[in-house]
Design a protein around this motif. Structure first.
Motif, PDB file in Angstrom:
ATOM      1  N   LYS A  93     -37.063 -23.261  -6.423  1.00 14.55           N
ATOM      2  CA  LYS A  93     -37.504 -22.004  -7.020  1.00 14.55           C
ATOM      3  C   LYS A  93     -38.938 -21.677  -6.602  1.00 14.55           C
ATOM      4  O   LYS A  93     -39.746 -22.571  -6.370  1.00 14.55           O
ATOM      5  CB  LYS A  93     -37.358 -22.001  -8.532  1.00 14.55           C
ATOM      6  N   VAL A  94     -39.179 -20.402  -6.479  1.00  8.31           N
ATOM      7  CA  VAL A  94     -40.486 -19.909  -6.045  1.00  8.31           C
ATOM      8  C   VAL A  94     -41.450 -20.020  -7.211  1.00  8.31           C
ATOM      9  O   VAL A  94     -41.165 -19.560  -8.322  1.00  8.31           O
ATOM     10  CB  VAL A  94     -40.380 -18.445  -5.555  1.00  8.31           C
ATOM     11  N   GLU A 106     -40.809 -24.942  -5.477  1.00 10.19           N
ATOM     12  CA  GLU A 106     -40.638 -26.177  -6.241  1.00 10.19           C
ATOM     13  C   GLU A 106     -39.247 -26.703  -5.936  1.00 10.19           C
ATOM     14  O   GLU A 106     -38.256 -26.095  -6.304  1.00 10.19           O
ATOM     15  CB  GLU A 106     -40.793 -25.909  -7.737  1.00 10.19           C
ATOM     16  N   LYS A 107     -39.169 -27.825  -5.215  1.00 14.30           N
ATOM     17  CA  LYS A 107     -37.881 -28.341  -4.757  1.00 14.30           C
ATOM     18  C   LYS A 107     -37.295 -29.420  -5.662  1.00 14.30           C
ATOM     19  O   LYS A 107     -36.134 -29.791  -5.502  1.00 14.30           O
ATOM     20  CB  LYS A 107     -38.026 -28.901  -3.340  1.00 14.30           C
ATOM     21  N   PHE A 108     -38.053 -29.913  -6.618  1.00 18.64           N
ATOM     22  CA  PHE A 108     -37.585 -31.054  -7.405  1.00 18.64           C
ATOM     23  C   PHE A 108     -37.154 -30.692  -8.820  1.00 18.64           C
ATOM     24  O   PHE A 108     -36.475 -31.469  -9.469  1.00 18.64           O
ATOM     25  CB  PHE A 108     -38.656 -32.144  -7.420  1.00 18.64           C
TER      26      PHE A 108
END
Length: 115
Positions: free
Chosen positions: A111-112, A14-16
């Motif tokens: 985050k993973v 999750e990049k945002f």
């Protein structure tokens, strides 16, 4: 990060969502350009102490069910407003914040997401 993540497994990042919390597993880029996966233990402005196998955050003993091996070494960090202290779930043989210091917010890729 075994047994939670194992070699050869795929992960989704999750990049945002930049609201990083304790126990989040993150991917970040090191100063050398490598990407690492570690778990956030210490949050910005906290004091983290590793001493004689015990982990303390703000002078309170910290127990984490994810850390599978004893924590070795002695180190202390007072984290800045943009810094995180990270450990591997297999803390004994791992390179983590005990070795390379805190991770800066800007170095975190994301985050993973849980499996």
């Amino acid at each position: 990060m075994s047994p939670h993540l194992n070699k050869g497994e795929y992960i989704i990042i999750e990049k945002f969502d930049h609201n990083y919390q304790r126990d989040d597993v993150i991917v970040f880029k090191t100063k050398g350009g490598a990407y690492l996966i570690k778990r956030i233990i210490g949050l910005p402005t906290e004091k983290v102490l590793v001493e004689n196998g015990q982990l303390k955050i703000n002078d309170i003993a910290f127990q984490d069910s994810y850390i599978a091996t004893p924590i070795q070494g002695n180190t202390s960090f007072s984290l800045g407003v943009d810094e995180y202290f990270v450990l591997s779930d297999n803390a004994a043989p791992s390179l983590d914040s005990r070795t390379f210091g805190p991770v800066k917010f800007y170095a975190i890729v994301g985050k993973v997401l849980p499996k």
